[in-house]
Design a protein around this motif. Structure first.
Motif, mmCIF file in Angstrom:
data_model
loop_
_atom_site.group_PDB
_atom_site.id
_atom_site.type_symbol
_atom_site.label_atom_id
_atom_site.label_comp_id
_atom_site.label_asym_id
_atom_site.label_seq_id
_atom_site.Cartn_x
_atom_site.Cartn_y
_atom_site.Cartn_z
ATOM 1 N N LYS A 1 -10.909 -2.398 16.201
ATOM 2 C CA LYS A 1 -10.125 -1.381 15.488
ATOM 3 C C LYS A 1 -10.280 -0.046 16.201
ATOM 4 C CE LYS A 1 -10.720 -3.137 10.789
ATOM 5 N NZ LYS A 1 -11.013 -2.661 9.436
ATOM 6 N N LYS B 1 0.880 -1.165 0.000
ATOM 7 C CA LYS B 1 0.000 0.000 0.000
ATOM 8 C C LYS B 1 0.918 1.215 0.000
ATOM 9 C CE LYS B 1 -4.306 0.323 1.894
ATOM 10 N NZ LYS B 1 -5.337 0.207 2.867
ATOM 11 N N MET C 1 -14.997 -13.511 11.246
ATOM 12 C CA MET C 1 -15.640 -14.463 10.342
ATOM 13 C C MET C 1 -14.604 -15.481 9.872
ATOM 14 S SD MET C 1 -18.612 -13.041 10.397
ATOM 15 C CE MET C 1 -19.608 -13.742 9.127
ATOM 16 N N SER D 1 -3.537 -1.326 7.299
ATOM 17 C CA SER D 1 -2.724 -0.137 7.494
ATOM 18 C C SER D 1 -3.025 0.556 8.819
ATOM 19 C CB SER D 1 -2.946 0.835 6.335
ATOM 20 O OG SER D 1 -4.313 0.882 6.011
ATOM 21 N N GLY D 2 -4.031 0.075 9.522
ATOM 22 C CA GLY D 2 -4.338 0.625 10.844
ATOM 23 C C GLY D 2 -4.168 -0.470 11.884
ATOM 24 N N MET E 1 -17.541 -8.908 14.474
ATOM 25 C CA MET E 1 -17.478 -10.363 14.615
ATOM 26 C C MET E 1 -16.393 -10.928 13.695
ATOM 27 S SD MET E 1 -20.431 -13.160 13.902
ATOM 28 C CE MET E 1 -21.461 -12.732 15.267
#
Ligand SMILES: Nc1ncnc2c1ncn2[C@@H]1O[C@H](COP(=O)(O)OP(=O)(O)OP(=O)(O)O)[C@@H](O)[C@H]1O
Length: 621
Positions: free
Chosen positions: A297, A74, A395, A278-279, A393
Motif C-alpha cells: 500500500k 463508502k 493471509m 479506497s486507496g 503478508m
C-alpha cells in the motif's frame, strides 16, 4: 438514469448547479429534501435525499437505483467518510447542491465461463486484476489437451491479448463474463540473431497439440511473426526494506516476505491492484504467479493523497479520511500496529517471529519502484517514481466478517480484536477489515485483523467498532486475556515505536496512553469489551463519547505545555478513576437497541546509512 448518461469529466463545481443542469430534481422537493451529487469515478449522479435521512437509508437508495450493495459503498464528503449509518445527512453538514464521493468496493473476484468450439465449458472465479494470460493458464491446468499455445480467447467477437486485465473486459457490472476459445493454434519459434521469430498456424481442435512455449514468449501469440524477445537484461523494478535503526535486524518472517515478493517481481509477475479498498492496494505475486504473497500500500495512493487511484479529491488540510489522522501516514500506522501487537509472552524479542496476540499480519515499510502502480503523470524507471509504503503478508482467507453474521465467531477471536482496537483507538474497524480464515489443525474460525492505517488518531472522534454490537462483546474477558491486558505498558510501547523509528507525535502518544489506561482499568474491573468500547465510541455523530469528555476536562484542567505524562496521569487518577468508581456512569453504558452498522510522523531510517539515522519525514515529503 444510467451512470453513463451523466458522465462528465473532470468534475467542476460549476457543473453541479442542480437548478441549471438537473431542473427535474427541483420539481420533486419536499420541505427538507435536497439535491446532491454523487461522484463515482468519472461519473456524476444526481440524487434526491432528505436532510433527515440516515446515511444507511441514503446507501439503500443508492443500492436501489445504481445496484451497488450497501456494504460495498463508502461515502465521502469534504474529506470525511460518512461512516455512521445511523447519523443523518445533515449531521455531516451535507446540504443542497453538495458533492459526495462514492467509492464502490467491488469484489476482487469475477465469475468467468469459458466455452470451446466443441462445446466444453469451464467455470472460474478469477481475481479481476488477473490477466487473460492467467486465465489461459488455468484453462490449461483444467482442460486436458488445451495447452496454452492452443488458446485464442474471444469476448464479444474480439480477440483478447494475454496482457489484457479481466477488470478491463468486464463491462459495467457483468455478473459473469463469457469467453470462447475460438481456435487452436500451432506455434513454431526459432531464434534469429537477437530476436525471436514466431509463426502461428490455425489448427483443428482435434489435431495433435504443439509443444508449449516459455512464458516470456506468450505475449507474442496474438501478434505472430517477428517479435523482439522480451527478456529484460536489467531489472525493471526495485524493492527494498525501509526501516529503522541499524540495531534492528529484520526478523526472518519479514525477510521471507521480501524475498518471495522480490522473486515474484523478478519473474515478471506484475502487482495486481485490488478493486476493493479506497486507496491503492496491490497484491504481490510469488515467483510462480499462482499465489499472492503480500499486499503493498503506497502512501501516495492513500485516500485523498496525490496519486489515489479511486479519484478521491486531495485533502485540503492534510487530515485523513478519519478525524485525527494524516494523509500519507497510513503505512506508518500499519507497521506500528504490527509492532505493538505483542505476543502473549510480551513484546517480541529480536527474532521477532512470534505471532501477535491479535494476529496482525507481519508488516514492514518498503520502497518499491514498478510500472504497475498508479503513475498518473507517466512512468519511467527513475528514482523519482519510487513509492514508499507498507508491505503486509497476504493471509489466505474465506472473505471478511462483512460476508457473514457474527454468531459463528469464537468469543476469544472477537475479544482479541477488541483488545487491539481499544488499545490502538482504531478509527476504521468495520467488519470488512477483519478477514475470516480457518485454523488448519482444528478447522476453527480464526479472525485476522487488517487495515490499521487509521490507528492512533490524535482524538477519539471517529473511533467506531463494528464488533461492539456482536454478542461476544457482551461476555467478560477470559483470565488469560485479562493477564495479557495487565502486562500492557503504553510508555514502553511508545519507546518501542521510537526504537523502530517512529517518534510518535505527542497527541498520538497521548491517545495510546489514555486508551491503554482505559482498557487496563476496565478489564481489571471485569468490564466487558462492549462496556469499555462504549466509553471510547460515540453513540451518535454529535454526542461526544465519555472518553472525549474526560479528555476535554483534562485539557481544561492541565496547564498547557505540561506534556503527555502529566496529562495522562490527570486523566487516569482524577477523572477516569471517578468514572470507574461511579456506578452511575457505568450504568449508563448498556447495550442499546439501535442498529449501528456497522503529524509530522518521524520514522528513523538508517537503511541508507548505518551510522547516521535519518528521519522518515524527510523521505515521505
Ligand atoms: N493481509 C492481507 N491478506 C489478504 N488480503 C488482504 C490483506 N490486506 C488487505 N487485503 C485485501 O485487500 C483489499 C484492499 O485492502 P484494504 O481494505 O486494506 O484497503 P484500503 O484501501 O485500506 O481499504 P478501506 O477502504 O477498507 O480502508 C481488500 O480486499 C482486503 O480484503
Amino acid at each position: 438514469m444510467s451512470m453513463a448518461s451523466v458522465a462528465l469529466s473532470p468534475v467542476h463545481d460549476e457543473s453541479l448547479d442542480s437548478h441549471r443542469n438537473f431542473p427535474w430534481l427541483c420539481g420533486l422537493r419536499s420541505s427538507d429534501s435536497i439535491g446532491i451529487f454523487l461522484v463515482v469515478g468519472r461519473s456524476i449522479i444526481p440524487l434526491q435525499v432528505m436532510e433527515s435521512d440516515s446515511i444507511a437509508s441514503v446507501k439503500l437508495r443508492i443500492q436501489a437505483s445504481q445496484g451497488f450493495f450497501v456494504k460495498k459503498q463508502k461515502l465521502v464528503f469534504e474529506g470525511r467518510e460518512l461512516a455512521r449509518g445511523n447519523s443523518q445527512v445533515r449531521d455531516y453538514g451535507v446540504a443542497d447542491g453538495k458533492v459526495l464521493h462514492l467509492v464502490v468496493r467491488l469484489s476482487n473476484l469475477q465469475a468467468i465461463t469459458v466455452g470451446t468450439v466443441c462445446g466444453k465449458v469451464y467455470k472460474f472465479r478469477v481475481d479481476r486484476g488477473r490477466s487473460v494470460g492467467y486465465v489461459k493458464k488455468q484453462i490449461a491446468k483444467r482442460g486436458k489437451g488445451l495447452a496454452l499455445v492452443d488458446q485464442e480467447l474471444v469476448c464479444d467477437g474480439e480477440e483478447l491479448e494475454d496482457q489484457r486485465l479481466i477488470t478491463d473486459i468486464c463491462k459495467g457490472n457483468d455478473a459473469v463474463i463469457h469467453l470462447l476459445i475460438r481456435k487452436s493454434a500451432k506455434l513454431r519459434g526459432k531464434p534469429v540473431e537477437k530476436d525471436f521469430e514466431l509463426s502461428i498456424e490455425a489448427l483443428d481442435l482435434n489435431e495433435k497439440k504443439a509443444d508449449s512455449v516459455g512464458e516470456h514468449q506468450q505475449g507474442a501469440l496474438s501478434m505472430g511473426y517477428r517479435v523482439i524477445e522480451r527478456k529484460p537484461l536489467l531489472r525493471e523494478f526495485l524493492l527494498e526494506p525501509l526501516i529503522v535503526n541499524s540495531k534492528i535486524q529484520l526478523p526472518l518472517v519479514i525477510r521471507e516476505l521480501f524475498k518471495s515478493t522480490f522473486n515474484g517481481l523478478d519473474r515478471g509477475n506484475e502487482p495486481i491492484r485490488s478493486s476493493e479498498g479506497s486507496g491503492g492496494a496491490y497484491f504481490m505475486q510469488d515467483s510462480s504467479g499462482q499465489k499472492y504473497v503480500s499486499i503493498f500500500k503506497p502512501i501516495d495512493e492513500e485516500p485523498m493523497a496525490v496519486n489515489n487511484p479511486q479519484g478521491l479529491p486531495l485533502s485540503i488540510d492534510g487530515e485523513g479520511l478519519k478525524k485525527g489522522t494524516r494523509v500519507g501516514e497510513g503505512a506508518l500506522r500499519e507497521v506500528a500496529a504490527y509492532i505493538l501487537d505483542h505476543p502473549k509472552s510480551g513484546p517480541r524479542t529480536f527474532s521477532g517471529e512470534e505471532r501477535g496476540f491479535a494476529g496482525v499480519p507481519p508488516t514492514a515499510m518498503v520502497k518499491c519502484l514498478h510500472r504497475g502502480f498508479n503513475h498518473p503523470d507517466g512512468y519511467e524507471f527513475d528514482s523519482k517514481n519510487i513509492k514508499i509504503g507498507s508491505l503486509q503478508m497476504f493471509m489466505e482467507n474465506n472473505g471478511s466478517c462483512e460476508d457473514r453474521g457474527p454468531s459463528s465467531f469464537p468469543v476469544a477471536e472477537v475479544h482479541k480484536i477488541s483488545v487491539l482496537d481499544i488499545r490502538l483507538a482504531n478509527a476504521d474497524r468495520h467488519a470488512g477489515n477483519i478477514l475470516v480464515s480457518k485454523d488448519s489443525e482444528h478447522g476453527q474460525i480464526v479472525l485476522i485483523p487488517i487495515d490499521h492505517g487509521y490507528c492512533f488518531p490524535t482524538n477519539f472522534e471517529d473511533c467506531t467498532f463494528d464488533w461492539l454490537y456482536w454478542p461476544q462483546a457482551q461476555q467478560p474477558y477470559s483470565h488469560d486475556t485479562v493477564e495479557y491486558i495487565k502486562a500492557l505498558d503504553a510508555e514502553q510501547d511508545i519507546a518501542l515505536l521510537r526504537f523502530h523509528g517512529w517518534d510518535m507525535p505527542p497527541e498520538c502518544a497521548r491517545t495510546l496512553c489514555i486508551s491503554t489506561m482505559l482498557l487496563k482499568k476496565g478489564a481489571e474491573r471485569g468490564l466487558t469489551p462492549f462496556a469499555i468500547g462504549s466509553i471510547m465510541c460515540r453513540e451518535t455523530l454529535r454526542k461526544e463519547s465519555v472518553i472525549e469528555q474526560i479528555v476535554q476536562e483534562a485539557q481544561d484542567a492541565v496547564l498547557p505545555g505540561s506534556g503527555t505524562d502529566s496529562f495522562s496521569k490527570w486523566v487516569g487518577s482524577t477523572r477516569m478513576g471517578r468514572l470507574f468508581k461511579d456506578n452511575g456512569q457505568l450504568d449508563r453504558i448498556r447495550p442499546s437497541n439501535h442498529s449501528w452498522p456497522g503529524t509530522a510522523c518521524r520514522f528513523v531510517d538508517s537503511s541508507q546509512n548505518n551510522t547516521k539515522p535519518k528521519t522518515y519525514s524527510a523521505l515521505l515529503t
